[in-house]
Scaffold this motif. Structure first.
Motif, short mmCIF file in Angstrom:
data_model
loop_
_atom_site.label_atom_id
_atom_site.label_comp_id
_atom_site.label_asym_id
_atom_site.label_seq_id
_atom_site.Cartn_x
_atom_site.Cartn_y
_atom_site.Cartn_z
N PRO A 88 0.82 -1.22 0.00
CA PRO A 88 0.00 0.00 0.00
C PRO A 88 0.85 1.28 0.00
CG PRO A 88 -0.90 -1.59 1.54
CD PRO A 88 0.43 -2.12 1.12
N ALA A 89 1.94 1.27 0.73
CA ALA A 89 2.82 2.44 0.76
C ALA A 89 3.48 2.67 -0.59
CB ALA A 89 3.87 2.28 1.86
N ALA A 90 3.89 1.59 -1.25
CA ALA A 90 4.52 1.72 -2.56
C ALA A 90 3.53 2.27 -3.58
CB ALA A 90 5.06 0.36 -3.01
N LEU A 96 3.65 5.92 -5.71
CA LEU A 96 3.38 6.09 -7.13
C LEU A 96 2.34 7.18 -7.37
CD1 LEU A 96 3.23 2.55 -8.80
CD2 LEU A 96 4.64 4.48 -9.49
N GLU A 97 1.30 7.18 -6.56
CA GLU A 97 0.26 8.20 -6.70
C GLU A 97 0.83 9.60 -6.46
OE1 GLU A 97 -2.82 7.14 -4.00
OE2 GLU A 97 -3.25 5.22 -4.98
N GLU A 98 1.69 9.72 -5.46
CA GLU A 98 2.30 11.02 -5.16
C GLU A 98 3.15 11.50 -6.35
OE1 GLU A 98 2.11 13.02 -2.48
OE2 GLU A 98 0.76 11.77 -1.28
N ALA A 116 8.10 3.17 -9.93
CA ALA A 116 8.44 4.48 -9.38
C ALA A 116 9.87 4.86 -9.74
CB ALA A 116 8.25 4.47 -7.87
N ALA A 117 10.77 3.89 -9.68
CA ALA A 117 12.18 4.17 -9.99
C ALA A 117 12.37 4.58 -11.44
CB ALA A 117 13.03 2.94 -9.68
N ARG A 118 11.51 4.09 -12.34
CA ARG A 118 11.64 4.45 -13.74
C ARG A 118 11.16 5.87 -14.03
NH1 ARG A 118 9.00 1.83 -17.64
NH2 ARG A 118 7.45 0.65 -16.45
#
Length: 418
Positions: A152-154, A158-160, A207-209
């Motif tokens: 959920p945090a990951a 992504l949403e942020e 997210a890293a991409r």
């Protein structure tokens, strides 16, 4: 206002004599182990940010049970577009986070930043994007991993990013119904997933991409400790996610010889993690050295797939052309909904022969290196490069003096406070 001379602060993110340890300790310790400094706004000559903060100044969280985070309604303010940002013309910021000796201090060293300054992208983006894609293809889950309890945090991270990036860097990213689109590469990022919210790839990898940073999320458990349970460390240089994944914050540090951790860092760091609120973003910068040109992995300490890696394998006193200055700009914030604590770790990587062309840098850097105590020197691997590096820096410093560099005016004419 802090006096100008105090801008000369060493932010001592440090390599280790045993880079196997250096995993999360590299940026967690460096988040804490530094001298408090002011930061000027970006190149567009904006005013200085608010004064540096210490963990006791961060808004305290309300009393709660361990691992029981009450979702916050806080939403970060929409960021202003980065002024005149260009994928080709916006150069990396010249972070030089070291100060003159004679003393090297290990203290708390965080500064507040504005939410709009959370992520930094620049003309190195294509190179970082390509290297990350190569690493994902070759190493995958060895570098990017999310534990079920951190999922959920990951997703929230992504949403942020999907909200932030199209606003801050609108010429690179465009918001879509299902996430965002990279206008340069043509990639579409679906952050919604299937009917159960499952994405086609690890959310940390996705997210890293999106950014040039490496990423990590710490999750609090019932014992009150924070654990590394989600990460994407594709350009870490010295450390491997698989070595420290699942470890607590304390264990990450005590599993290696972090200088003065128990004496000066542990209590403050623990308190900070407990208190930090979503309204706050803090940052700091570090520096260290590498004796090869591997942005993603430093082969001089051994193969990335070796059972053990260490500075002991590095060649001593290599030619100066093999010496590289590696600096990290790290941010820390708490996610409002999940309560996870997110680290971003942006690496800046330059040949030593490049940065010594800048006024004042050779002399200040040589003085900083000489200020390290024995514990810090061992931790930073100084024995492998110190002799030849200091000789080179001293020579370049002397050249600057002979051409008329006025040392007294450094604080006055330096364009960037790091």
């Amino acid at each position: 206002m802090v006096a100008s001379s105090t801008l000369r602060h060493l932010c001592g993110g440090i390599t280790t004599q045993s880079p196997l340890f250096l995993s999360l300790a590299l940026f967690l310790t460096s988040i804490i182990a530094a001298i408090t400094i002011h930061i000027s706004r970006r190149r567009q000559k904006q005013p200085l940010l608010s004064r540096p903060t210490t963990p006791t100044e961060v808004e305290k969280s309300p009393p709660r049970k361990y691992a029981h985070w009450q979702p916050s309604s806080f939403k970060p303010p929409p960021p202003a577009p980065y002024p005149n940002w260009s994928l080709t013309e916006t150069k990396p910021l010249p972070y030089r986070p070291f100060r003159y000796g004679p003393k090297y201090n290990v203290t708390m060293g965080l500064r507040r930043i504005q939410h709009e300054d959370w992520i930094e992208l620049d003309s190195d983006y294509p190179k970082y994007h390509s290297k990350k894609a190569e690493r994902i293809a070759s190493r995958g889950s060895k570098c990017c991993k999310t534990a079920p309890e951190a999922y959920p945090a990951a997703l929230e991270l992504l949403e942020e990013l999907a909200e932030y990036l199209p606003r801050r860097y609108s010429t690179l990213y465009q918001k879509t119904d299902r996430g965002l689109k990279n206008l340069w590469s043509g990639e579409d990022f679906d952050i919604i997933g299937d009917e159960k919210g499952k994405l086609v790839e690890d959310p940390m990898q996705m997210a890293a991409r999106l950014v040039q940073d490496d990423l990590a999320i710490m999750i609090e458990r019932d014992d009150g400790q924070y654990y590394l349970l989600a990460g994407a460390t594709l350009l870490a240089g010295f450390w491997r996610l698989e070595d420290k994944f699942g470890m607590s914050l304390s264990r990450i540090h005590t599993s290696g010889d972090v200088p003065q951790y128990k004496e000066k860092l542990e209590k403050g760091m623990t308190n900070f993690f407990r208190r930090v609120q979503p309204q706050e973003i803090v940052a700091r910068n570090n520096y260290f050295f590498q004796v090869d040109d591997g942005l993603a992995w430093s082969e001089s300490i051994g193969s990335e797939d070796s059972k053990e890696v260490s500075w002991s394998t590095a060649e001593k006193n290599r030619a100066i052309e093999h010496h590289f200055f590696r600096s990290e700009r790290q941010t820390l914030r708490r996610l409002p909904r999940s309560g996870g604590v997110v680290f971003t770790i942006r690496t800046y990587f330059h040949p030593i022969t490049e940065i010594v062309k800048e006024d004042y840098v050779p002399g200040r850097l040589a003085s900083a290196i000489r200020s390290w105590g024995d514990d810090v020197s061992r931790y930073k691997g100084k024995e492998k490069y110190g002799e030849i590096l200091l000789e080179y820096l001293d020579g370049k410093h002397q050249e600057q003096i002979e051409r008329g560099l006025d040392l007294v005016r450094e604080d006055e004419v330096r364009a960037y406070p790091y």
